[in-house]
Design a protein around this motif. Structure first.
Motif, PDB file in Angstrom:
ATOM      1  N   HIS A 154       0.828  -1.204   0.000  1.00  0.00           N
ATOM      2  CA  HIS A 154       0.000   0.000   0.000  1.00  0.00           C
ATOM      3  C   HIS A 154       0.866   1.259   0.000  1.00  0.00           C
ATOM      4  O   HIS A 154       0.540   2.234  -0.679  1.00  0.00           O
ATOM      5  CB  HIS A 154      -0.936   0.010   1.205  1.00  0.00           C
ATOM      6  N   ILE A 155       1.973   1.233   0.728  1.00  0.00           N
ATOM      7  CA  ILE A 155       2.886   2.382   0.755  1.00  0.00           C
ATOM      8  C   ILE A 155       3.386   2.670  -0.652  1.00  0.00           C
ATOM      9  O   ILE A 155       3.370   3.811  -1.122  1.00  0.00           O
ATOM     10  CB  ILE A 155       4.073   2.133   1.717  1.00  0.00           C
ATOM     11  N   ARG A 156       3.832   1.643  -1.351  1.00  0.00           N
ATOM     12  CA  ARG A 156       4.354   1.821  -2.712  1.00  0.00           C
ATOM     13  C   ARG A 156       3.264   2.318  -3.655  1.00  0.00           C
ATOM     14  O   ARG A 156       3.474   3.252  -4.430  1.00  0.00           O
ATOM     15  CB  ARG A 156       4.959   0.527  -3.245  1.00  0.00           C
ATOM     16  N   ARG A 168       2.923  15.005 -11.120  1.00  0.00           N
ATOM     17  CA  ARG A 168       3.306  15.241 -12.522  1.00  0.00           C
ATOM     18  C   ARG A 168       2.200  15.953 -13.281  1.00  0.00           C
ATOM     19  O   ARG A 168       2.452  16.823 -14.103  1.00  0.00           O
ATOM     20  CB  ARG A 168       3.630  13.925 -13.223  1.00  0.00           C
ATOM     21  N   GLU A 169       0.959  15.565 -13.018  1.00  0.00           N
ATOM     22  CA  GLU A 169      -0.167  16.189 -13.707  1.00  0.00           C
ATOM     23  C   GLU A 169      -0.311  17.658 -13.330  1.00  0.00           C
ATOM     24  O   GLU A 169      -0.658  18.482 -14.160  1.00  0.00           O
ATOM     25  CB  GLU A 169      -1.463  15.458 -13.378  1.00  0.00           C
ATOM     26  N   GLU A 187       0.776   6.873  -6.780  1.00  0.00           N
ATOM     27  CA  GLU A 187      -0.375   7.743  -7.044  1.00  0.00           C
ATOM     28  C   GLU A 187      -0.018   9.207  -6.816  1.00  0.00           C
ATOM     29  O   GLU A 187      -0.379  10.078  -7.611  1.00  0.00           O
ATOM     30  CB  GLU A 187      -1.545   7.366  -6.140  1.00  0.00           C
ATOM     31  N   VAL A 188       0.687   9.484  -5.727  1.00  0.00           N
ATOM     32  CA  VAL A 188       1.090  10.856  -5.417  1.00  0.00           C
ATOM     33  C   VAL A 188       2.030  11.385  -6.495  1.00  0.00           C
ATOM     34  O   VAL A 188       1.916  12.523  -6.944  1.00  0.00           O
ATOM     35  CB  VAL A 188       1.740  10.936  -4.026  1.00  0.00           C
TER      36      VAL A 188
END
Length: 86
Positions: free
Chosen positions: A43-45, A56-57, A50-51
C-alpha cells in the motif's frame, strides 16, 4: 527513517533517531507501534506512485513561466511535431 515506514499524523521523530524499515511509529516522541505486513508495504508503494502521478499532472499548473514549451517537447518526443531551430 528507512524505507517502508508509516509515521502516524503528528509524530515527532527526535533528531538522530533511527526508524527501521517495515515498521509503524507514532506519538511525541515517536514510539514503535507495530511491524508492517506485506499488504501494508504494498500500500505504501501504491500510494507513493499515485502521489507521484498526481504531482506530474499538476506541476504544469504551477510553473512560474509559460509552459507551452513543455507541451511542445512532449509532442516532439511522440513524433507528432517536428521543429527546427533557426
Amino acid at each position: 527513517v528507512e524505507s517502508n515506514v508509516i509515521l502516524d499524523a503528528g509524530t515527532v521523530v527526535p533528531a538522530y533517531s533511527k526508524i527501521p524499515g517495515g515498521q509503524r511509529w507514532g506519538g511525541n516522541p515517536a514510539m514503535f507501534v507495530e511491524h508492517l505486513d506485506d499488504a501494508a508495504k504494498d500500500h505504501i508503494r501504491a500510494h507513493a506512485e499515485e502521489v507521484h502521478l498526481s504531482a506530474r499532472e499538476h506541476i504544469l499548473e504551477f510553473l512560474p513561466v509559460g509552459n507551452t514549451y513543455v507541451h511542445l517537447e512532449d509532442l516532439e518526443r511522440r513524433g507528432e511535431v517536428k521543429t527546427s531551430q533557426g
